[in-house]
Scaffold this motif. Structure first.
Motif, PDB file in Angstrom:
ATOM      1  N   LEU A  85      18.466  61.532  35.845  1.00  0.00           N
ATOM      2  CA  LEU A  85      18.064  60.214  35.335  1.00  0.00           C
ATOM      3  C   LEU A  85      17.393  59.375  36.425  1.00  0.00           C
ATOM      4  N   ASN A  86      17.852  59.510  37.647  1.00  0.00           N
ATOM      5  CA  ASN A  86      17.305  58.715  38.746  1.00  0.00           C
ATOM      6  C   ASN A  86      16.060  59.317  39.389  1.00  0.00           C
ATOM      7  N   PHE A  87      16.016  60.657  39.419  1.00  0.00           N
ATOM      8  CA  PHE A  87      14.976  61.284  40.242  1.00  0.00           C
ATOM      9  C   PHE A  87      13.967  62.132  39.476  1.00  0.00           C
ATOM     10  N   MET A  88      14.284  62.528  38.257  1.00  0.00           N
ATOM     11  CA  MET A  88      13.356  63.383  37.520  1.00  0.00           C
ATOM     12  C   MET A  88      12.376  62.479  36.788  1.00  0.00           C
ATOM     13  N   ASN A  89      11.520  61.866  37.600  1.00  0.00           N
ATOM     14  CA  ASN A  89      10.724  60.765  37.085  1.00  0.00           C
ATOM     15  C   ASN A  89       9.248  60.886  37.437  1.00  0.00           C
ATOM     16  N   TYR A  96      16.791  74.481  40.307  1.00  0.00           N
ATOM     17  CA  TYR A  96      18.228  74.617  40.585  1.00  0.00           C
ATOM     18  C   TYR A  96      18.537  76.048  41.025  1.00  0.00           C
ATOM     19  N   VAL A  97      19.477  76.182  41.948  1.00  0.00           N
ATOM     20  CA  VAL A  97      19.992  77.511  42.306  1.00  0.00           C
ATOM     21  C   VAL A  97      21.396  77.618  41.719  1.00  0.00           C
ATOM     22  N   ILE A  98      21.619  78.684  40.970  1.00  0.00           N
ATOM     23  CA  ILE A  98      22.886  78.818  40.236  1.00  0.00           C
ATOM     24  C   ILE A  98      23.852  79.687  41.043  1.00  0.00           C
ATOM     25  N   THR A  99      24.781  79.025  41.705  1.00  0.00           N
ATOM     26  CA  THR A  99      25.715  79.744  42.586  1.00  0.00           C
ATOM     27  C   THR A  99      27.156  79.607  42.122  1.00  0.00           C
ATOM     28  N   GLY A 100      27.357  79.124  40.898  1.00  0.00           N
ATOM     29  CA  GLY A 100      28.732  78.993  40.420  1.00  0.00           C
ATOM     30  C   GLY A 100      28.828  77.975  39.303  1.00  0.00           C
ATOM     31  N   GLN A 101      30.052  77.699  38.921  1.00  0.00           N
ATOM     32  CA  GLN A 101      30.317  76.789  37.794  1.00  0.00           C
ATOM     33  C   GLN A 101      29.714  75.407  37.986  1.00  0.00           C
ATOM     34  N   TRP A 102      29.858  74.874  39.206  1.00  0.00           N
ATOM     35  CA  TRP A 102      29.415  73.485  39.418  1.00  0.00           C
ATOM     36  C   TRP A 102      27.904  73.378  39.383  1.00  0.00           C
ATOM     37  N   ARG A 112      18.930  68.520  29.774  1.00  0.00           N
ATOM     38  CA  ARG A 112      18.818  67.528  28.706  1.00  0.00           C
ATOM     39  C   ARG A 112      17.721  66.505  28.991  1.00  0.00           C
ATOM     40  N   TYR A 113      17.284  66.463  30.251  1.00  0.00           N
ATOM     41  CA  TYR A 113      16.376  65.380  30.641  1.00  0.00           C
ATOM     42  C   TYR A 113      14.987  65.824  31.090  1.00  0.00           C
ATOM     43  N   GLY A 114      14.783  67.122  31.246  1.00  0.00           N
ATOM     44  CA  GLY A 114      13.458  67.530  31.715  1.00  0.00           C
ATOM     45  C   GLY A 114      13.300  69.029  31.759  1.00  0.00           C
ATOM     46  N   GLU A 115      12.256  69.442  32.479  1.00  0.00           N
ATOM     47  CA  GLU A 115      11.913  70.857  32.569  1.00  0.00           C
ATOM     48  C   GLU A 115      12.602  71.413  33.809  1.00  0.00           C
ATOM     49  N   VAL A 116      13.680  72.128  33.585  1.00  0.00           N
ATOM     50  CA  VAL A 116      14.511  72.542  34.708  1.00  0.00           C
ATOM     51  C   VAL A 116      14.473  74.042  34.844  1.00  0.00           C
ATOM     52  N   LYS A 117      14.302  74.506  36.092  1.00  0.00           N
ATOM     53  CA  LYS A 117      14.181  75.949  36.303  1.00  0.00           C
ATOM     54  C   LYS A 117      15.317  76.455  37.186  1.00  0.00           C
ATOM     55  N   ALA A 118      15.915  77.556  36.785  1.00  0.00           N
ATOM     56  CA  ALA A 118      16.890  78.225  37.645  1.00  0.00           C
ATOM     57  C   ALA A 118      16.107  79.200  38.510  1.00  0.00           C
TER      58      ALA A 118
END
Ligand SMILES: *Cc1c(COP(=O)(O)O)cnc(C)c1O
Length: 360
Positions: A85-89, A96-102, A112-118
């Motif tokens: 919300l603050n930075f995807m503007n 994003y790098v997916i290294t676990g649950q968090w 939910r807010y933009g075009e996000v790539k793993a």
């Protein structure tokens, strides 16, 4: 009084000196005639506490002046939404790098807010390693690049940061906060829940490069807009006053004990003791590839679920508590944050050796 060695991933142990100091000041904080729990967040006494905490954090982490330090609520999990919300503007994209649950939860929220790539994931091997990153996969015009620095559940840590060029790097450092020195200038934002290594639950600390502020989307709730809190020195509304006070005591304790360099030395020594034992044991083994092992969270297993359960139960009886691993990994996990003394890890390793002898 018998205090246990608490290996919980969080909330977790606090330094005994800090708890004693807090106890001594419980009814009358420095002649104010009140507990910190009772005082107004607008009072002069509390102002000194929150300013003192910020100054100590800046000193210990060597935070440059062009970064804001915010004391917030909502946990690390609330930042999963606040960050997009603050930075995807700009381009409306982020990596994003997916290294676990968090990391996975942060990624799902950002979707939910933009075009996000793993850009990479270590899900194929139960997150037991940090994936190698291929720069050609990075989105050149991403608004930010997101990592979870230390993966609390799986026990991995980045020993080397991704080179994201001009794209601001944002890191969740909940479970490695203040565990060793970190070069703040490499990041657009660092943040974490305090309940692992800094304070009791209820406080989230965000360290944000100033030029990234002030560009939140219009729909951003006032309370999730970092600018709101930056403009009001974290006093826009009532902050978690008592937790900030304990945080200040922990920071004082860190400073008195040599700061983050000394803490790293102590943490390396503690982790080495445990990893060396695991590497030489015939019954127990660590679950993480050696090159990505965390200093803070050490998951390990035996080959038998039954034996794992027996170990956790018997260890608890011996005063070594909260050693059960996360349900997605099974087995055991020892979280050995700053406040865990070397003697606690020694006691664990001795208990493991005795258990191995008795059960093989
Ligand atoms: C514990 C943890 C979280 C969740 O923190 P909350 O404050 O409970 O929201 C997020 N990220 C990491 C790395 C954690 O260890």
């Amino acid at each position: 009084m018998a205090r246990v060695y608490n290996f919980s991933a969080g909330p977790s142990m606090l330094p005994e000196e800090v708890l004693k100091k807090a106890a001594a000041e419980m009814l009358d904080y420095q002649g104010s005639g009140q507990s910190v729990m009772e005082m107004s967040h607008r009072s002069k006494v509390f102002d000194e506490i929150i300013k003192g905490a910020e100054a100590l954090l800046r000193e210990l982490m060597n935070i440059p002046d062009n970064y804001k330090v915010l004391f917030l609520q909502g946990g690390a999990s609330t930042q999963f939404a606040a960050i997009p919300l603050n930075f995807m503007n700009g381009s409306g994209k982020a990596d994003y790098v997916i290294t676990g649950q968090w990391a996975k939860k942060a990624f799902a929220e950002a979707q939910r807010y933009g075009e996000v790539k793993a850009v990479a994931s270590s899900a194929d091997k139960t997150f037991s390693y940090i994936p190698k990153l291929d720069k050609s996969e990075f989105t050149p015009d991403a608004d930010y690049f997101y990592i979870c620095m230390n993966n609390t559940i799986y026990g991995t840590v980045y020993h080397e940061l991704p080179d994201t060029g001009d794209v601001p790097l944002i890191a969740d450092i909940s479970s490695c906060f203040l565990s060793e020195p970190i070069d703040v200038t490499k990041f657009g934002m660092l943040y974490g829940g305090a309940q692992k290594n800094v304070a009791p639950a209820g406080l989230t600390i965000c360290i944000i490069r100033e030029d990234l502020l002030g560009k939140a989307r219009d729909i951003t709730p006032t309370m999730l807009n970092y600018q709101t809190h930056a403009d009001n020195n974290s006093l826009y509304n009532t902050p978690p006053c008592y937790t900030i006070y304990i945080c200040k005591l922990v920071l004082e304790w860190l400073k008195e004990n040599g700061g983050l360099e000394a803490m790293r030395e102590k943490n390396v020594k503690k982790a080495k003791l445990l990893y060396d034992f695991l590497d030489n044991s015939k019954m127990f083994r660590g679950t993480v590839v050696p090159e990505d092992r965390s200093l803070m969270n050490v998951p390990f297993v035996t080959d038998s679920d039954e034996l794992n359960a027996k170990f956790v139960a018997e260890a608890a009886k011996a005063g070594l508590v909260n050693l059960k691993g996360h349900r997605t990994v099974g087995g055991m996990r020892a979280s050995i944050y700053n406040a865990m003394p070397y003697e606690g890890v020694e006691a664990l390793v001795k208990f493991m050796a005795d258990f191995e002898k008795a059960n093989s």
